[in-house]
Design a protein around this motif. Structure first.
Motif, PDB file in Angstrom:
ATOM      1  N   VAL A   3     -15.325  -9.571  -2.521  1.00  9.29           N
ATOM      2  CA  VAL A   3     -14.740 -10.268  -1.377  1.00  9.29           C
ATOM      3  C   VAL A   3     -13.226 -10.232  -1.483  1.00  9.29           C
ATOM      4  CG1 VAL A   3     -14.481 -12.500  -0.226  1.00  9.29           C
ATOM      5  CG2 VAL A   3     -16.731 -11.781  -1.077  1.00  9.29           C
ATOM      6  N   LEU A   4     -12.576  -9.766  -0.422  1.00 18.31           N
ATOM      7  CA  LEU A   4     -11.132  -9.849  -0.284  1.00 18.31           C
ATOM      8  C   LEU A   4     -10.853 -10.606   1.003  1.00 18.31           C
ATOM      9  CD1 LEU A   4      -8.186  -9.084  -1.019  1.00 18.31           C
ATOM     10  CD2 LEU A   4      -8.514  -6.996   0.343  1.00 18.31           C
ATOM     11  N   ARG A 100       8.222   4.240 -12.820  1.00 19.34           N
ATOM     12  CA  ARG A 100       6.769   4.175 -12.563  1.00 19.34           C
ATOM     13  C   ARG A 100       6.473   3.006 -11.628  1.00 19.34           C
ATOM     14  NH1 ARG A 100       2.369   1.435 -14.023  1.00 19.34           N
ATOM     15  NH2 ARG A 100       3.516   0.091 -15.441  1.00 19.34           N
ATOM     16  N   SER A 101       5.663   3.249 -10.598  1.00 17.66           N
ATOM     17  CA  SER A 101       5.351   2.188  -9.641  1.00 17.66           C
ATOM     18  C   SER A 101       3.876   1.814  -9.704  1.00 17.66           C
ATOM     19  CB  SER A 101       5.718   2.619  -8.221  1.00 17.66           C
ATOM     20  OG  SER A 101       4.866   3.651  -7.777  1.00 17.66           O
ATOM     21  N   GLN A 102       3.606   0.535  -9.406  1.00 16.27           N
ATOM     22  CA  GLN A 102       2.233   0.071  -9.218  1.00 16.27           C
ATOM     23  C   GLN A 102       2.211  -0.740  -7.931  1.00 16.27           C
ATOM     24  OE1 GLN A 102       1.699  -2.020 -12.985  1.00 16.27           O
ATOM     25  NE2 GLN A 102       2.221  -3.990 -12.059  1.00 16.27           N
ATOM     26  N   THR A 103       1.214  -0.458  -7.094  1.00 19.28           N
ATOM     27  CA  THR A 103       1.167  -1.021  -5.754  1.00 19.28           C
ATOM     28  C   THR A 103      -0.174  -1.690  -5.534  1.00 19.28           C
ATOM     29  OG1 THR A 103       2.600   0.782  -4.982  1.00 19.28           O
ATOM     30  CG2 THR A 103       1.461  -0.529  -3.296  1.00 19.28           C
ATOM     31  N   GLY A 104      -0.156  -3.005  -5.291  1.00 17.09           N
ATOM     32  CA  GLY A 104      -1.394  -3.761  -5.148  1.00 17.09           C
ATOM     33  C   GLY A 104      -1.477  -4.501  -3.826  1.00 17.09           C
ATOM     34  N   ILE A 105      -2.689  -4.875  -3.482  1.00 14.30           N
ATOM     35  CA  ILE A 105      -2.957  -5.650  -2.276  1.00 14.30           C
ATOM     36  C   ILE A 105      -3.065  -7.121  -2.651  1.00 14.30           C
ATOM     37  CG2 ILE A 105      -4.588  -6.060  -0.389  1.00 14.30           C
ATOM     38  CD1 ILE A 105      -5.452  -3.093  -0.761  1.00 14.30           C
ATOM     39  N   VAL A 106      -2.306  -7.953  -1.963  1.00 18.33           N
ATOM     40  CA  VAL A 106      -2.310  -9.387  -2.222  1.00 18.33           C
ATOM     41  C   VAL A 106      -3.241 -10.065  -1.222  1.00 18.33           C
ATOM     42  CG1 VAL A 106      -0.906 -11.479  -2.466  1.00 18.33           C
ATOM     43  CG2 VAL A 106       0.089  -9.223  -2.977  1.00 18.33           C
ATOM     44  N   GLY A 107      -4.204 -10.804  -1.748  1.00 20.57           N
ATOM     45  CA  GLY A 107      -5.138 -11.552  -0.923  1.00 20.57           C
ATOM     46  C   GLY A 107      -5.829 -12.577  -1.787  1.00 20.57           C
ATOM     47  N   CYS A 108      -6.913 -13.110  -1.298  1.00 22.47           N
ATOM     48  CA  CYS A 108      -7.691 -14.081  -2.063  1.00 22.47           C
ATOM     49  C   CYS A 108      -9.037 -13.486  -2.439  1.00 22.47           C
ATOM     50  CB  CYS A 108      -7.894 -15.364  -1.266  1.00 22.47           C
ATOM     51  SG  CYS A 108      -6.395 -16.348  -1.135  1.00 22.47           S
ATOM     52  N   THR A 109      -9.483 -13.796  -3.646  1.00 24.83           N
ATOM     53  CA  THR A 109     -10.801 -13.386  -4.107  1.00 24.83           C
ATOM     54  C   THR A 109     -11.664 -14.621  -4.320  1.00 24.83           C
ATOM     55  OG1 THR A 109      -9.875 -13.231  -6.348  1.00 24.83           O
ATOM     56  CG2 THR A 109     -10.088 -11.184  -5.106  1.00 24.83           C
ATOM     57  N   SER A 110     -12.946 -14.411  -4.496  1.00 26.19           N
ATOM     58  CA  SER A 110     -13.925 -15.490  -4.406  1.00 26.19           C
ATOM     59  C   SER A 110     -14.290 -16.068  -5.768  1.00 26.19           C
ATOM     60  CB  SER A 110     -15.193 -14.949  -3.727  1.00 26.19           C
ATOM     61  OG  SER A 110     -16.276 -15.830  -3.887  1.00 26.19           O
ATOM     62  N   ILE A 111     -14.365 -17.402  -5.837  1.00 28.72           N
ATOM     63  CA  ILE A 111     -14.823 -18.025  -7.078  1.00 28.72           C
ATOM     64  C   ILE A 111     -16.292 -17.672  -7.337  1.00 28.72           C
ATOM     65  CG2 ILE A 111     -13.132 -19.885  -6.877  1.00 28.72           C
ATOM     66  CD1 ILE A 111     -15.380 -21.805  -6.199  1.00 28.72           C
ATOM     67  N   ASP A 112     -17.048 -17.390  -6.282  1.00 29.80           N
ATOM     68  CA  ASP A 112     -18.448 -16.980  -6.468  1.00 29.80           C
ATOM     69  C   ASP A 112     -18.528 -15.596  -7.102  1.00 29.80           C
ATOM     70  OD1 ASP A 112     -19.756 -19.297  -5.396  1.00 29.80           O
ATOM     71  OD2 ASP A 112     -19.189 -18.623  -3.394  1.00 29.80           O
ATOM     72  N   PHE A 199     -13.426  -3.218   0.639  1.00 27.00           N
ATOM     73  CA  PHE A 199     -13.636  -3.900  -0.646  1.00 27.00           C
ATOM     74  C   PHE A 199     -15.076  -4.386  -0.800  1.00 27.00           C
ATOM     75  CE2 PHE A 199      -9.109  -3.720  -1.333  1.00 27.00           C
ATOM     76  CZ  PHE A 199      -9.047  -3.577  -2.713  1.00 27.00           C
ATOM     77  N   LYS A 200     -15.793  -4.506   0.298  1.00 24.66           N
ATOM     78  CA  LYS A 200     -17.222  -4.830   0.187  1.00 24.66           C
ATOM     79  C   LYS A 200     -17.993  -3.692  -0.487  1.00 24.66           C
ATOM     80  CE  LYS A 200     -17.312  -7.857   4.255  1.00 24.66           C
ATOM     81  NZ  LYS A 200     -17.783  -8.028   5.659  1.00 24.66           N
ATOM     82  N   GLU A 201     -17.391  -2.491  -0.487  1.00 23.78           N
ATOM     83  CA  GLU A 201     -18.015  -1.341  -1.145  1.00 23.78           C
ATOM     84  C   GLU A 201     -17.568  -1.194  -2.604  1.00 23.78           C
ATOM     85  OE1 GLU A 201     -17.018   2.020   1.236  1.00 23.78           O
ATOM     86  OE2 GLU A 201     -17.731   1.111   3.110  1.00 23.78           O
TER      87      GLU A 201
END
Length: 414
Positions: A3-4, A100-112, A199-201
């Motif tokens: 979950v994202l 060197r770069s690192q690129t991430g997606i900021v969001g919320c993930t699930s406690i479940d 992200f569900k995949e």
């Protein structure tokens, strides 16, 4: 299925982002934090380490500190240093260090997802450290520091991120340590939906750094569920702040060891005992040895470097934990020869992140310690194998750089 979730970030106004953003709370002591806070009134360290704004003899785990953290956070919002977005967005966070770069997606993930093992761990946590962040999150009613997650890179996600980062960033600044930080806001609903569906995949997310922050965030969420028995699962306290990086972007640095004494032995006796488990090669005086392949180690003692190569039979290559270099060194040298069975608690051993360099190992071994070991870095693939097996790594196995900054994104729990 991971979950994202998009969220309404509380974040700095554009012109103050570089002033607010700060290193994580747990990479500095109180005095170092106090020095930072004295220099910079906007620094998020006033929230993450609020004891710096109280009397010097205050217990850093007292209620007064957590109340001060909450008050400092609310004050930053009141003064509009931090402002909450009007709609739920995702964000992209890029860091550039030494080219060197690192690129991430900021969001919320699930406690479940954490509870079900979709978000996988590779370290144990300490209850005392968890309790501190539980109180901090609970009093602040917010996740103030993101969890550093990774996942196996997926081409469709990479393509979307590439399109987003071709646009104008929201923030772009260089921190005092020379690291570039760039943030983009993803407001487009179609893009957000594509990413959340992709992200569900994704079958698993892995905690790279922030095990205590993750465990604490989950426990606060579970506590809020108990306090709200009619919860629906959609409330913000069911999620925690995360930055998700593809594994291809990440690099783990070496995490080296220094030991206080030779366990009652002379150097020559130590080396003879080591030869039972390792091939030992004495190196030239001008060499500062850093291993360049797995299962090799540097040892520095009496101002001399030795190359140690693990012999066959000293480890099980098919075991994701026992085949780690940190395990090989611990199980064949540090424990049986130097007598340090529990490196988490034994004061005879200390750990030095690779960011400090080989010279720091030599300095420590020549001063307050006696010998040092330089390590070949654990890989992200090693981390994933251990987590997938349901096991944990030995302590101090990974050192990630650059560190995620706190204060760029805050996730309110309600």
């Amino acid at each position: 299925m991971a979950v994202l979730k998009p969220f309404k970030a509380v974040r700095p106004v554009k012109e103050l982002a570089g002033n607010v953003a700060e290193l994580p709370y747990d990479v500095m002591n109180t005095e170092e934090a106090r020095t930072i806070g004295e220099k910079n009134a906007f620094s998020f360290i006033h929230v993450d380490r609020a004891e710096i704004d109280l009397e010097k003899d205050v217990n850093p785990y007292s209620v007064k500190v957590y109340e001060k953290a909450r008050n400092n956070l609310f004050d930053m919002i009141k003064k509009r240093i931090l402002v909450k977005d009007n709609k739920e967005n995702l964000y992209v966070y890029r860091q550039i260090m030494n080219g060197r770069s690192q690129t991430g997606i900021v969001g919320c993930t699930s406690i479940d997802d954490y509870q079900k093992g979709i978000i996988k761990k590779h370290e144990f946590t300490l209850e005392s450290k968890e309790k501190d962040r539980i109180n901090h999150v609970d009093f602040c009613n917010a996740n103030t520091g993101p969890i550093f997650l990774t996942y196996r890179a997926k081409g469709e996600i990479n393509n979307i991120v590439s399109k987003v980062t071709a646009g104008e960033p929201e923030y772009s600044f260089v921190s005092e340590d020379g690291i570039t930080h760039i943030v983009w806001v993803i407001e487009d609903e179609n893009t957000i939906n594509k990413l959340t569906n992709l992200f569900k995949e994704v079958s698993a997310l892995y905690i790279a750094d922030g095990h205590h922050r993750a465990a604490s965030a989950v426990k606060v969420g579970l506590k809020r569920r108990e306090e709200n028995p009619d919860y629906t699962g959609e409330e913000e306290f069911n999620y925690f702040l995360s930055v998700l990086f593809p594994d291809r972007d990440l690099a783990i640095m070496d995490y080296n060891r220094v030991v206080k004494d030779l366990n009652g032995m002379e150097t020559s006796e130590l080396i003879e005992k080591i030869k039972e488990y390792f091939e030992v090669e004495k190196l030239d005086d001008e060499v500062h040895y850093k291993p360049d392949e797995k299962h090799t180690f540097g040892m520095y003692v009496d101002e001399t470097w030795y190359k140690l190569t693990a012999k066959k039979g000293t480890f099980d290559e098919n075991d994701p934990v026992l085949s780690l270099d940190v395990s090989i060194l611990q199980n064949n040298l540090i424990n049986p020869i130097l007598g340090i069975s529990d490196p988490r608690k034994d004061e005879r051993i200390d750990f030095i992140g690779g960011i400090r360099g080989i010279k720091e190992l030599e300095k420590r071994a020549n001063n307050d310690m006696k010998l040092a070991f330089s390590m070949y870095p654990t890989t992200v693939q090693d981390l994933m194998k251990v987590a997938d097996s349901g096991n944990v790594m030995p302590p101090k196995s990974t050192w990630f750089e650059p560190k995620l900054r706190s204060g760029l994104f805050i996730h309110e729990l309600q």
